[in-house]
Design a protein around this motif. Structure first.
Motif, PDB file in Angstrom:
ATOM      1  N   LEU A   1       0.821  -1.219   0.000  1.00  0.00           N
ATOM      2  CA  LEU A   1       0.000   0.000   0.000  1.00  0.00           C
ATOM      3  C   LEU A   1       0.853   1.267   0.000  1.00  0.00           C
ATOM      4  CD1 LEU A   1      -2.987   0.972   0.186  1.00  0.00           C
ATOM      5  CD2 LEU A   1      -2.733   0.967   2.674  1.00  0.00           C
ATOM      6  N   ARG A   2       1.985   1.194   0.635  1.00  0.00           N
ATOM      7  CA  ARG A   2       2.866   2.350   0.791  1.00  0.00           C
ATOM      8  C   ARG A   2       3.200   3.029  -0.548  1.00  0.00           C
ATOM      9  NH1 ARG A   2       4.517   6.549   3.735  1.00  0.00           N
ATOM     10  NH2 ARG A   2       6.450   7.305   2.845  1.00  0.00           N
ATOM     11  N   ARG A   3       3.372   2.209  -1.593  1.00  0.00           N
ATOM     12  CA  ARG A   3       3.769   2.740  -2.895  1.00  0.00           C
ATOM     13  C   ARG A   3       2.865   3.841  -3.426  1.00  0.00           C
ATOM     14  NH1 ARG A   3       7.800   0.020  -5.188  1.00  0.00           N
ATOM     15  NH2 ARG A   3       7.974  -2.149  -4.556  1.00  0.00           N
ATOM     16  N   SER A   4       1.593   3.820  -3.061  1.00  0.00           N
ATOM     17  CA  SER A   4       0.657   4.814  -3.594  1.00  0.00           C
ATOM     18  C   SER A   4       0.367   5.908  -2.570  1.00  0.00           C
ATOM     19  CB  SER A   4      -0.658   4.132  -4.005  1.00  0.00           C
ATOM     20  OG  SER A   4      -1.246   3.516  -2.867  1.00  0.00           O
ATOM     21  N   ARG A   5       1.226   6.074  -1.586  1.00  0.00           N
ATOM     22  CA  ARG A   5       0.959   7.009  -0.484  1.00  0.00           C
ATOM     23  C   ARG A   5       0.604   8.416  -0.985  1.00  0.00           C
ATOM     24  NH1 ARG A   5      -0.677   9.907   2.404  1.00  0.00           N
ATOM     25  NH2 ARG A   5      -0.182  10.480   4.545  1.00  0.00           N
ATOM     26  N   ASP A   6       1.269   8.875  -2.032  1.00  0.00           N
ATOM     27  CA  ASP A   6       0.988  10.243  -2.509  1.00  0.00           C
ATOM     28  C   ASP A   6      -0.348  10.348  -3.251  1.00  0.00           C
ATOM     29  OD1 ASP A   6       1.895   8.799  -4.686  1.00  0.00           O
ATOM     30  OD2 ASP A   6       3.023  10.466  -5.556  1.00  0.00           O
ATOM     31  N   HIS A   7      -1.012   9.240  -3.465  1.00  0.00           N
ATOM     32  CA  HIS A   7      -2.349   9.268  -4.076  1.00  0.00           C
ATOM     33  C   HIS A   7      -3.437   9.105  -3.021  1.00  0.00           C
ATOM     34  CE1 HIS A   7      -0.014   8.639  -7.703  1.00  0.00           C
ATOM     35  NE2 HIS A   7      -1.093   8.614  -8.455  1.00  0.00           N
ATOM     36  N   ARG A   8      -3.035   8.873  -1.747  1.00  0.00           N
ATOM     37  CA  ARG A   8      -4.019   8.542  -0.712  1.00  0.00           C
ATOM     38  C   ARG A   8      -3.943   9.522   0.456  1.00  0.00           C
ATOM     39  NH1 ARG A   8      -2.452   4.732   1.875  1.00  0.00           N
ATOM     40  NH2 ARG A   8      -0.405   4.386   0.949  1.00  0.00           N
ATOM     41  N   PRO A   9      -4.846  10.522   0.485  1.00  0.00           N
ATOM     42  CA  PRO A   9      -4.830  11.488   1.578  1.00  0.00           C
ATOM     43  C   PRO A   9      -4.961  10.790   2.930  1.00  0.00           C
ATOM     44  CG  PRO A   9      -6.386  12.143  -0.128  1.00  0.00           C
ATOM     45  CD  PRO A   9      -5.896  10.781  -0.499  1.00  0.00           C
ATOM     46  N   ASP A  10      -4.254  11.279   3.906  1.00  0.00           N
ATOM     47  CA  ASP A  10      -4.319  10.783   5.288  1.00  0.00           C
ATOM     48  C   ASP A  10      -3.998   9.286   5.400  1.00  0.00           C
ATOM     49  OD1 ASP A  10      -5.176  13.344   6.022  1.00  0.00           O
ATOM     50  OD2 ASP A  10      -7.251  12.824   5.497  1.00  0.00           O
ATOM     51  N   ASP A  11      -3.260   8.764   4.443  1.00  0.00           N
ATOM     52  CA  ASP A  11      -2.895   7.344   4.464  1.00  0.00           C
ATOM     53  C   ASP A  11      -4.120   6.430   4.535  1.00  0.00           C
ATOM     54  OD1 ASP A  11      -1.169   5.213   4.322  1.00  0.00           O
ATOM     55  OD2 ASP A  11      -0.586   5.259   6.438  1.00  0.00           O
ATOM     56  N   GLY A  12      -5.222   6.887   3.922  1.00  0.00           N
ATOM     57  CA  GLY A  12      -6.424   6.040   3.851  1.00  0.00           C
ATOM     58  C   GLY A  12      -6.240   4.977   2.774  1.00  0.00           C
ATOM     59  N   TYR A  13      -7.338   4.259   2.490  1.00  0.00           N
ATOM     60  CA  TYR A  13      -7.261   3.162   1.516  1.00  0.00           C
ATOM     61  C   TYR A  13      -7.665   3.583   0.106  1.00  0.00           C
ATOM     62  CZ  TYR A  13      -6.533   0.242   5.544  1.00  0.00           C
ATOM     63  OH  TYR A  13      -5.999  -0.300   6.677  1.00  0.00           O
ATOM     64  N   VAL A  14      -8.176   4.830  -0.023  1.00  0.00           N
ATOM     65  CA  VAL A  14      -8.759   5.243  -1.300  1.00  0.00           C
ATOM     66  C   VAL A  14      -7.815   6.161  -2.075  1.00  0.00           C
ATOM     67  CG1 VAL A  14     -10.751   6.365  -2.378  1.00  0.00           C
ATOM     68  CG2 VAL A  14     -11.052   5.053  -0.260  1.00  0.00           C
ATOM     69  N   LEU A  15      -7.555   5.792  -3.308  1.00  0.00           N
ATOM     70  CA  LEU A  15      -6.727   6.623  -4.186  1.00  0.00           C
ATOM     71  C   LEU A  15      -7.625   7.713  -4.770  1.00  0.00           C
ATOM     72  CD1 LEU A  15      -5.304   3.681  -4.200  1.00  0.00           C
ATOM     73  CD2 LEU A  15      -4.086   4.591  -6.172  1.00  0.00           C
ATOM     74  N   THR A  16      -7.261   8.964  -4.528  1.00  0.00           N
ATOM     75  CA  THR A  16      -8.140  10.052  -4.977  1.00  0.00           C
ATOM     76  C   THR A  16      -7.732  10.578  -6.343  1.00  0.00           C
ATOM     77  OG1 THR A  16      -6.806  11.626  -3.748  1.00  0.00           O
ATOM     78  CG2 THR A  16      -8.778  10.766  -2.654  1.00  0.00           C
ATOM     79  N   ARG A  17      -6.640  10.098  -6.886  1.00  0.00           N
ATOM     80  CA  ARG A  17      -6.272  10.502  -8.248  1.00  0.00           C
ATOM     81  C   ARG A  17      -5.489   9.374  -8.903  1.00  0.00           C
ATOM     82  NH1 ARG A  17      -0.967  12.368  -8.304  1.00  0.00           N
ATOM     83  NH2 ARG A  17      -0.080  12.542  -6.228  1.00  0.00           N
TER      84      ARG A  17
END
Ligand code: AKG
Ligand code: FE2
Length: 327
Positions: free
Chosen positions: A311-327
């Motif tokens: 999951l860490r790899r997409s950290r910059d796509h996930r606000p607040d380290d949630g599970y949802v990619l916002t972009r």
């Protein structure tokens, strides 16, 4: 002996009834109570803890699959707890999702936590971690999960920088005619069928893959990408039959050859209630055969969750380290 079953099929996993009951009890314990929202990170944390209490055969099978997904690139687990009699009507609206904790959502989330972590995309199905895959009236010929015509081979969200590593599909209800088949084709079986020229071309950046119809269209300019990447003898694949465009004549020819190879190694599985298919999205494309919905409340109902190994790899796509990619 080799540690990994690189050249053998991974067998389906059949859970005995005693284990179905054990899993049911663990799942039930995650339902109800105060924190019963699937998309609440504290609920996901509870599901993660419950993974450790699942039967050993299930955990072992999933962990082995995670290490190497075999020649099929998919694992079918039979005998998960689904009580068809207690299910509500099959949802009938587009973009329907499972926000409240129920047994099926608990099963999907526990297993997603065993593979890594669950994840979702805000632009698709409102970013819900557990989504309904159901036929929707008027969308019969839609090339996405609301449709009921043939759904052609694709990787899930192949266009996205962070595509899911695994697609989990849990069958709650079969279609009336028992003909809706999940189709999978693993690159590990398709690759040896390709000519050397096609293989070389598929590794060249001569393809563009757009978002699937389930994503609202964006106007992003996408650079050409290869279809295959990574190890020459065991590459990753990113494609979607209806969303990938070949940019050169040789790329067009290679894509056609690839499509034929997939058809010839395709496996079709008619999922029945309690069957979970886990697809290794990095090496396997999937689709579904056509079926005839009746829109009578008892249509085919599959629930879907995506999982990522890191999951860490997409950290910059996930606000607040949630599970949802916002972009
Ligand atoms: O309906 C199915 O079995 C698969 C649909 C699909 O491709 C998906 O939900 O990702
Ligand atoms: Fe799909």
């Amino acid at each position: 002996m080799h540690e990994i079953a690189e050249t053998v099929d991974i067998a389906d996993l059949e859970l005995p009834p005693t284990e179905t009951t054990e899993i049911d009890h663990l799942a039930q314990a995650l339902c109800g109570g105060e924190q019963d929202r699937v998309d609440d990170p504290t609920w996901v944390a509870r599901a993660r803890d419950s993974w450790d209490a699942l039967p050993l055969s299930l955990r072992r099978g999933v962990r082995q699959f995670r290490r190497h997904s075999g020649l099929r690139g998919s694992l079918i687990i039979h005998g998960l707890p689904v009580d068809e009699m207690r299910l509500p009507d099959t949802p009938s609206t587009a973009d329907s999702v499972q926000r409240a904790a129920v047994v099926s959502a608990a099963v999907l989330t526990m297993i997603a936590c065993g593979l890594g972590d669950p994840t979702a995309y805000l632009a698709e199905k409102s970013g819900a971690l557990v989504q309904d895959v159901v036929p929707v009236r008027g969308r019969e010929s839609f090339s996405g999960n609301a449709g009921s015509v043939l759904l052609t081979f694709h990787n899930e969200n192949a266009f996205h920088l962070h595509e899911p590593d695994y697609v989990l599909l849990l069958c709650l209800r079969g279609d009336h005619d028992r003909i809706a088949g999940l189709r999978t084709a693993c690159l590990r079986q398709a690759l040896p069928l390709l000519s050397r020229a096609a293989r070389e071309t598929l590794f060249a950046p001569e393809f563009i893959t757009a978002p699937p119809p389930s994503f609202p269209t964006d106007n992003a300019v996408r650079p050409p990408q290869p279809l295959l990447s990574g190890a020459v003898d065991d590459p990753d694949i990113r494609m979607a039959t209806i969303a990938t465009t070949a940019l050169t004549p040789r790329a067009e020819a290679a894509l056609t050859e690839f499509g034929r190879a997939c058809d010839s190694v395709a496996r079709t599985t008619v999922l029945t209630p309690g069957d979970l298919a886990i697809i290794d999205n990095r090496v396997t494309v999937h689709g579904r055969t056509a079926f005839r919905p009746r829109y009578d409340g008892t249509d085919r109902w599959v629930q879907r969750t995506f999982a990522v190994a890191d999951l860490r790899r997409s950290r910059d796509h996930r606000p607040d380290d949630g599970y949802v990619l916002t972009r």
